[in-house]
Design an enzyme around this catalytic site. Structure first.
Site, short mmCIF file in Angstrom:
data_model
loop_
_atom_site.label_atom_id
_atom_site.label_comp_id
_atom_site.label_asym_id
_atom_site.label_seq_id
_atom_site.Cartn_x
_atom_site.Cartn_y
_atom_site.Cartn_z
N HIS A 176 54.62 38.10 58.47
CA HIS A 176 53.65 37.17 57.90
C HIS A 176 54.06 35.72 58.16
O HIS A 176 53.26 34.90 58.64
CB HIS A 176 53.54 37.45 56.39
CG HIS A 176 52.70 36.48 55.61
ND1 HIS A 176 51.54 36.86 54.97
CD2 HIS A 176 52.86 35.17 55.32
CE1 HIS A 176 51.03 35.82 54.35
NE2 HIS A 176 51.81 34.78 54.54
N GLU A 177 55.32 35.41 57.87
CA GLU A 177 55.77 34.02 57.98
C GLU A 177 56.00 33.61 59.44
O GLU A 177 55.52 32.56 59.88
CB GLU A 177 57.07 33.81 57.19
CG GLU A 177 56.96 34.08 55.70
CD GLU A 177 56.00 33.15 54.97
OE1 GLU A 177 55.61 32.12 55.54
OE2 GLU A 177 55.62 33.46 53.83
N HIS B 241 51.84 32.90 60.25
CA HIS B 241 51.68 31.45 60.18
C HIS B 241 52.18 30.75 61.45
O HIS B 241 51.75 29.64 61.76
CB HIS B 241 52.42 30.89 58.96
CG HIS B 241 51.82 31.30 57.66
ND1 HIS B 241 50.47 31.27 57.41
CD2 HIS B 241 52.40 31.76 56.51
CE1 HIS B 241 50.23 31.69 56.18
NE2 HIS B 241 51.39 31.99 55.61
N GLU C 167 46.14 32.66 54.79
CA GLU C 167 46.98 33.73 54.24
C GLU C 167 46.46 35.10 54.69
O GLU C 167 47.23 36.01 54.98
CB GLU C 167 47.00 33.66 52.71
CG GLU C 167 47.69 32.43 52.15
CD GLU C 167 49.11 32.25 52.64
OE1 GLU C 167 49.78 33.26 52.96
OE2 GLU C 167 49.57 31.09 52.72
#
Length: 700
Positions: free
Chosen positions: A422-423, A427, A480
């Site tokens: 995710h990070e 992103h 997100e």
């Protein structure tokens, strides 16, 4: 009877955030560096009180004055004497702990107001009987009168944060609406000004609307104000920083807070990115825009943490594999960044996290221009993950019994994989098409094809436009959602699972629980939807609900969602996932949806992106699932989010000591009282004065 979602239950989980071993391994110089950075973070974090609600700062000061004079144990005797039951007194302690943990009287995760779970007259009796009131009756009565009404008020508008008639906000004056926010954003964009460290206030002048953009700055009209956050950063500059990058970073932060300069903060962030692999990691400033109803203004936060070397090795391997994994994502190569700037990705044990709440992972800085061309850092907060996501079987809702044991076993490891993806690759991926102020494009207009239309790209970001300024109210949740989808998609990759040490059946279980956890979270997300205003109060939970909708829509029995009656006779629900279809039906559904999300983001297609996201975010009683009725079931069976008790540091001679507290409401309260001992009275006076100045602005 007050709806249970508006108070914190007495049995709420409260856990101490363990950083003892991490702190023990620091050198004396590193400890001193961490101490002063922590002080800057805690003092700066007080700004969140002023960013949350009109009454938060005054409630904070009321509690501080009460508990500075009497510990929770001492005050309990007073409470008993004035007629509070043990449950009522515990409810007061839980409320106080909640206000400290959220830095205000609205939940940091969900933006819902919470009030004390005891009668107002009994709380007033306790305040009047306290030693603080005996010592200063006039001041304490005035303080109570200034905040007691909003402290308990549950008028519709005050139930949640929001803009205009949808809720309470202190990022805008009370007479501002969405149209004012949009007008101000256009002006700021035209002047190449960032909204990150601003608030907007509107007043009438001769029948015309006048807008005042207030900047977070220690210098006001040529005169410097007392700002402890800046003072602590100044202390750092020469004596305790480990290298020149840290010294330059801190100097730019100090300049940013002194003059309200976002450019200085961006410059500090550049030095921060260059500071590779520090033992003590930190970041501070106006960072996340989740709680600005318009999505452009940052809430203050500051963290200080120590690197966990063993776990960081796994994330380093993930970074090394990023250039192999990025082409696996479902959008065309032209929609990916020209060069992947390998970031630091470390697992950290948090020493200090000042702000309204503590996340599990972070990808920063949030400045698009820096992230796109200069890089970023990823951090996973290991000691937070260890506590926050521990699960008890008897509290697991909405799952089949046969899923519960495997869920408990693999939730932690699977979430670790999800956070990493995710990070770093969520992103950290995807290109924004930009035409700068000089007319130069960062992509070839004549060649880049929009895969959704089959035609040339026809829209992009212009000049000072950013992702947040363009997509505004949906930007945070949409991003997100994109990052969560990347995590789901790439966790199917065997190389990724191997990096985290998962092979064979264990790897399949990790994938299963990661996907199952996501669809369950989508159902749980309904807690954070407000039917009256048809609005979502939490970006991540809205994102997870959207993903649940996408996977339900995929059909073929991939996800099942059924309403039922529980063993206790109350409404219940079950969510199921067919693990045999994750790699086929599930992967294909996420592939299609994720590509759309990225294309709309890359091309600045606000209209298309909003239409897509709003359609999946809709909560209704129609269709194949009655989500409004399911929301009532979720609220009936919800579990309160854990609160963390954080340690303090203090200087003793030439060394720095770690001061730890028990994981209880009393421990959390004590940690805050001891955190601001040196100048408590001056600090409280400053908060009250700042709040008093703003008070006339909250009237509609």
């Amino acid at each position: 009877m007050v709806d249970s979602q508006y108070y914190l239950p007495n049995d709420i989980g409260i856990a101490a955030l363990d950083c003892c071993e991490a702190f023990r391994l620091l050198s004396p110089r590193e400890r001193m560096y961490a101490h002063h950075l922590s002080r800057a973070a805690w003092y700066g974090g007080l700004a969140v009180l002023l960013q949350t609600s009109p009454e938060s700062a005054n409630i904070f000061v009321l509690l501080q004055r009460i508990f500075r004079k009497q510990t929770p144990a001492q005050l309990e005797q007073v409470a008993t004497a004035v007629g509070l039951s043990s449950e009522e007194y515990l409810a007061f302690l839980v409320y106080a702990a909640g206000l400290y943990a959220n830095m205000g009287n609205y939940k940091s995760f969900g933006d819902t107001k919470f009030i004390p779970n005891l009668p107002k007259d009994k709380l007033k009796a306790l305040v009047w009987a306290s030693q603080a009131f005996q010592d200063q009756p006039g001041e304490m009565e005035a303080l109570w009168n200034s905040c007691s009404c909003p402290l308990y008020s549950l008028e519709d508008r005050q139930k949640q944060l929001g803009l205009g008639d949808k809720g309470i906000t202190t990022y805008f004056s009370g007479n501002c609406g969405l149209e004012d926010a949009e007008l101000a954003q256009k002006f700021l964009d035209s002047q190449n000004l960032s909204a990150y460290n601003t608030r907007l206030f509107k007043r009438e002048n001769g029948g015309k609307a006048c807008y005042e953009v207030r900047l977070a700055s220690a210098v006001q009209k040529g005169q410097s104000q007392r700002v402890p956050c800046c003072l602590f950063l100044t202390v750092q500059l020469s004596a305790h920083a480990a290298n020149d990058n840290q010294k330059k970073m801190l100097e730019e932060y100090r300049r940013s807070f002194t003059f309200g300069s976002i450019e200085a903060h961006k410059e500090g962030s550049r030095y921060w990115i260059k500071d590779k692999g520090p033992i003590v990691e930190s970041y501070i400033g106006f960072i996340e825009s989740y709680r600005d109803p318009f999505g452009s203004r940052g809430e203050f936060e500051g963290f200080v943490a120590v690197v966990n070397k063993a776990m960081s090795e796994r994330f380093a391997k993930l970074v090394s594999s990023a250039e192999i994994l990025l082409p696996e994502l479902p959008w065309p190569r032209d929609f990916e960044k020209d060069i992947f700037l390998k970031p630091d990705f470390t697992s950290l044990d948090v020493l200090t996290f000042a702000g309204s709440g503590i996340p599990a992972g972070i990808n920063i800085p949030n400045y698009d221009d820096i992230r796109q061309s200069e890089g970023f850092k990823n951090v996973s907060l290991g000691n937070v993950l260890a506590v926050a996501y521990a699960t008890q079987k008897d509290k697991l809702t909405f799952l089949e019994e046969e899923d519960k044991d495997v869920y408990i076993k693999w939730k932690g490891p699977s979430f670790e994989v999800q956070v990493g993806l995710h990070e770093l690759l969520g992103h950290g991926s995807g290109k924004l098409f930009v035409q700068d102020d000089k007319g130069k494009f960062n992509f070839d207009q004549s060649k880049v094809i929009n895969p959704e239309t089959g035609e040339q790209v026809s829209s992009w970001y212009r000049g000072s436009e950013t992702w947040d300024s363009k997509f505004s109210t949906i930007a945070s949740s949409y991003e997100e959602c994109r990052a969560e989808c990347v995590g789901l998609y790439l966790c199917l990759n065997q190389q990724v699972l191997s990096i985290f040490g998962h092979e064979g059946q264990d790897a399949e279980d990790v994938v299963y629980i990661n996907w199952l956890n996501m669809v369950r979270a989508g159902l749980l997300g309904l807690e954070f939807y407000t039917p009256e205003s048809k609005s979502w109060r939490q970006a991540h939970m809205q994102a997870r609900f959207v993903i649940l909708r996408v996977l339900l829509e995929a059909g073929e029995g991939l996800v099942g969602l059924e309403e039922m009656t529980g063993q206790d006779g109350r409404p219940d629900a079950r969510i199921t996932l067919d693990r045999s279809k994750i790699h086929t039906v599930g992967k294909n559904a996420i592939h299609r949806f994720l590509c759309k999300l990225q294309v709309f983001k890359s091309t600045a297609d606000v209209e298309g992106g909003r239409a897509l996201y709003d359609s999946y975010s809709a909560v209704s009683d129609g269709g194949s699932h009655n989500f409004l009725r399911l929301r009532e079931t979720v609220l009936l069976r919800k579990e309160a989010r854990k609160m963390f008790v954080q340690a303090n540091t203090r200087i003793n001679g030439d060394s720095v000591e770690l001061v730890e507290y028990e994981g209880s409401a009393a421990g959390l309260i004590r940690s805050f009282i001891e955190r601001f001992q040196e100048d408590a009275e001056q600090l409280e006076a400053d908060l009250l004065e700042l709040n008093k100045r703003d008070a006339p602005c909250w009237c509609c």
